[in-house]
Structure formats: structure tokens, C-alpha cells
Design an enzyme around this catalytic site. Structure first.
Site, PDB file in Angstrom:
ATOM      1  N   GLU A   1      86.955  13.612  23.653  1.00  0.00           N
ATOM      2  CA  GLU A   1      87.248  15.029  23.846  1.00  0.00           C
ATOM      3  C   GLU A   1      86.287  15.632  24.862  1.00  0.00           C
ATOM      4  O   GLU A   1      85.076  15.446  24.743  1.00  0.00           O
ATOM      5  CB  GLU A   1      87.121  15.767  22.507  1.00  0.00           C
ATOM      6  CG  GLU A   1      87.495  17.230  22.593  1.00  0.00           C
ATOM      7  CD  GLU A   1      87.252  17.954  21.261  1.00  0.00           C
ATOM      8  OE1 GLU A   1      88.217  18.195  20.539  1.00  0.00           O
ATOM      9  OE2 GLU A   1      86.072  18.244  20.961  1.00  0.00           O
TER      10      GLU A   1
ATOM     11  N   TYR B   1      90.354  22.604  28.158  1.00  0.00           N
ATOM     12  CA  TYR B   1      90.205  21.604  27.092  1.00  0.00           C
ATOM     13  C   TYR B   1      91.007  20.367  27.450  1.00  0.00           C
ATOM     14  O   TYR B   1      92.163  20.462  27.899  1.00  0.00           O
ATOM     15  CB  TYR B   1      90.723  22.189  25.773  1.00  0.00           C
ATOM     16  CG  TYR B   1      90.715  21.183  24.643  1.00  0.00           C
ATOM     17  CD1 TYR B   1      89.665  21.132  23.739  1.00  0.00           C
ATOM     18  CD2 TYR B   1      91.768  20.273  24.481  1.00  0.00           C
ATOM     19  CE1 TYR B   1      89.649  20.202  22.712  1.00  0.00           C
ATOM     20  CE2 TYR B   1      91.753  19.335  23.465  1.00  0.00           C
ATOM     21  CZ  TYR B   1      90.695  19.313  22.582  1.00  0.00           C
ATOM     22  OH  TYR B   1      90.668  18.392  21.568  1.00  0.00           O
TER      23      TYR B   1
END
Ligand code: GDP
Ligand code: MN
Length: 380
Positions: A191, A101
């Protein structure tokens, strides 16, 4: 404003952040054609403004050409978290070695821009933040630094995501480019979940989520064009057209206020007295009775609304014009809920006089109005 994955990835490519080629389609036939062009396997992904599409069946890897059409059709028939799927992205499917991530966002509390990383990617980061907060990496930078970040600064951070030095270097390079893109586009979030290494060891952005600051859109006409009207709250757009600022919330007290600051204060005061606002609504500084009617219509669309609190502090806005708008609304619309009104400032006496004989509840102060409306909304 939220961007779709395919839109964010187009910006990634411009910024030099590696991601697979893709095609956006709106029909199953076009998905089949795209898959034939790029060769199998492909991944077909719903383009909607929510996360967790994979879990909802909105992301499918397809290796059999006969399955492309039916799979595309199935995904186009889905509604994910209340959003109907109208667009698909088709891309060559990659073989994933590792998923991590990586994001950059504005941290209002810290007054910084912060990179967030987690070696445990693909899954929902909020979950990891709760169950295993030590696994979350943070690196703060100031807004001023964003345009001139150095790869070396991020080597330590990046090597906690990928221990291989080449992959860490590639990740640090991606972070520099994310910083620049964040600055260039006035983003509030970029993101990548997951950022992956594929079977050749390349670091690639497999997913992309990006939000840009609405207040900066005036200097990004190229981004304004990307707005997906299908995915925006219809009422909020209509409000914008009528010159109102409106944001739907989940409480039951409809609010009609002049001025954004006063609207915020009104919501806070309602909360303070145990109530819960159904919306933010700023009718603005002008005194057009038509705006009041439009505002009533918006508020009354929400069937949760149990009471309406009108809080007007007349300056440029004239209280008598607001009162006229209210009378016109009561005339034109069926208003099935009680209305509490606080009306002070320019022409307040005239305004109050106009409202005589109606069954509106007059409040003398905001506290008084918020208390009364909260009680009508069911607060103890
Ligand atoms: P999200 O569920 O909305 O976050 O959508 P993602 O784009 O992140 O996809 C969800 C998951 O699908 C990823 O975490 C991957 O595990 C898987 N996935 C997406 N694209 C590919 C691909 O090209 N190949 C493979 N093998 N899996 C993929
Ligand atoms: Mn994802």
C-alpha cells in the site's frame, strides 16, 4: 508478517519504485546526525506497525535544526495504538503537490489480486470507501499475470489518479513494478498512501506499507530477518516456541483444540451458540502433556476468559495424555474458571477415567460443549 515503512521502502528501491532516501534511527542523537547529513527540512516518522501515525503525532516535518532532536525525542516517547515507538525514519521532506492512494492486495472473495486506487489520497481509505465508494478504483488481475504486467494496461486507471500524461505513465509503471514485487515477495498487501507528485512533478511513494504471507517465509530468508520481535504479540511468539499455534481474539471462552481445522470448527460452533472465543489454539497432533500446561498458561493470561472449552479428537493425539496434561495443569496452576471438555478418540475411556473426581464438565458432543461453555461465558 508486517514490514516497517523503512523496510518496505528498501524493497521498493530494489524494485525500481521511486521513494525518498531515508535512514532508520533509534535515538534522538542519531536523528540529529541523519538530519545534518541530508539537510533540512526533514520528515521524522515513527516506525510502528499501524496506520494513522500522522494523526497520532508520529509524523513531523522539521525545518529548524534545533527542533530535530526534541521532535525525535517526543516521537520516541509516543505509544501509537498500544505500540511503543522504538524506531524512527528520517528522510528529506518533500513539497507535496497532490496525494493519491494506490495499493495491490489479495481479494479472497474475488479470488484475484486487485489494484485499488483513489485520487483522494493521504486520508484513510476505509473512510472514503464508506462515504464515497464511487471514488474507489479497482483493477483485477490474475495471479498468473502478475509477473508480466504491461504499463499500457494501467494507463486508464493511472490517468484517473493523475491527469497529466507523464505522471499517469509514471504511475502505471509503478503499478507494473508493484505487481512484480507482490509476486516476488509473496506479499498479501502493498500500500502506498500517499503516492504523491512533488513540486517538480515527480511521482513518488511517500509512505509504504507491506505485508508478506507468513506461509511463504520459508522461501524468503531475507524477509524473515526483517521480523520485528518488538512489534509482534509476545504470547503468539512464545506459543510458537512451545509448538502451539495461538492467536489471541477478543471473546471470553478460551479454546484448546488439537488440529487447526477442528480449532476453527470449535470457534464457529461457540459463535453459533452465542458465545465468543478468546483465542485460536491448536495444540498440534502430538501428545506431550507439557504442551497442555503451556496452553493453559497462555489461555489464563487473558483475564477476559470466563470459561475454557477443551475439544480433543484423539487420533495421533492420545486422550489419556491430554488428560494427564490437564491434571498436571490443575496441579501446577491456579485455574479460576470452569472447564468444559469433550474428549473422544484414541484412549478416550482411559482419559475420562483419569479425569474422574475433578470438577471438569464433560461434554459428549461439540454442540453440547460449545453450548455449556457459551452459557458460562454469559451467552443467553
Ligand atoms: P501515516 O499517517 O501513518 O499514514 O503516515 P504517512 O507517511 O502517510 O504520513 C502522513 C502524512 O504526513 C502524509 O499524508 C503527508 O501529508 C505528511 N507527510 C509525510 N511525509 C511528508 C513530507 O515529506 N513532506 C510533507 N510536506 N508532508 C509529509
Ligand atoms: Mn500513510
Amino acid at each position: 508478517m508486517k514490514l516497517h515503512e523503512y523496510q518496505a521502502k528498501a524493497l521498493f528501491r530494489e524494485a525500481g519504485i521511486p521513494c525518498p532516501a531515508d535512514v532508520m534511527v533509534t535515538t534522538a542523537d542519531a536523528a540529529v546526525a541523519a538530519a545534518e547529513d541530508m539537510g533540512l527540512p526533514v520528515v521524522i516518522k515513527a516506525q510502528v506497525h499501524v496506520g494513522g501515525r500522522g494523526k497520532a503525532g508520529g509524523v513531523k516535518v522539521v525545518s529548524d535544526s534545533a527542533e530535530v532532536g526534541p521532535t525525535a525525542k517526543t516521537i520516541l516517547g509516543l505509544t501509537i495504538k498500544e505500540l511503543p515507538v522504538r524506531k524512527l525514519m528520517v528522510a528529506p521532506a518533500l513539497n507535496i503537490d497532490k496525494e493519491v492512494y494506490l495499493s495491490i492486495l489479495l481479494d479472497r472473495g474475488a479470488r484475484k489480486v486487485v489494484f485499488i486506487g483513489c485520487a483522494d489520497g493521504g486520508v484513510e481509505i476505509e473512510e472514503t470507501a464508506k462515504t464515497n465508494p464511487e471514488a474507489i478504483l479497482r483493477h483485477e488481475v490474475s495471479g498468473r499475470e502478475l509477473g508480466s504486467l504491461q504499463q499500457s494496461t494501467f494507463m486508464d486507471f493511472a490517468s484517473k489518479l493523475f491527469s497529466d500524461p507523464k505522471q499517469a505513465a509514471a504511475t502505471a509503471d509503478i503499478m507494473v513494478k508493484m505487481g512484480k514485487l507482490f509476486l516476488d515477495k509473496d506479499a498479501s498487501l502493498i500500500e502506498i498512501n500517499p503516492l504523491i507528485t512533488d513540486d517538480k512533478g515527480e511521482v513518488i511513494a511517500l509512505d509504504a506499507k507491506m505485508m508478506v504471507d507468513d506461509n511463504a517465509l520459508f522461501r524468503h530468508p531475507e524477509l524473515e530477518e526483517l521480523r520485528d520481535m518488538d512489534s509482534e504479540d509476545k504470547d503468539e511468539l512464545d506459543a510458537h516456541e512451545d509448538g502451539l499455534s495461538f492467536i489471541r481474539l477478543d471473546g471470553n471462552i478460551g479454546c484448546m483444540v488439537n488440529g487447526a481445522g477442528l480449532a476453527m470448527a470449535t470457534m464457529d460452533t461457540i459463535k453459533h451458540f452465542g458465545g465468543s472465543p478468546a483465542n485460536f489454539l491448536d495444540v498440534g497432533g502430538s501428545s506431550d502433556p507439557k504442551k497442555v500446561v503451556a496452553a493453559f498458561k497462555l489461555i489464563l493470561k487473558d483475564t477476559n476468559v470466563k470459561a475454557i472449552l477443551i475439544n480433543i479428537f484423539g487420533g495421533i493425539t492420545r486422550c489419556d495424555d491430554i488428560a494427564k496434561g490437564i491434571l498436571q495443569s490443575l496441579d501446577e496452576l491456579e485455574v479460576p474458571v470452569p472447564i468444559v471438555i469433550r474428549l473422544v478418540g484414541t484412549n478416550e475411556a482411559e482419559g475420562r477415567k483419569l479425569l474422574e473426581g475433578t470438577d471438569l464438565t464433560i461434554a459428549l458432543t461439540l454442540e453440547d460443549g460449545a453450548t455449556k461453555a457459551s452459557k458460562m461465558g454469559g451467552a443467553a
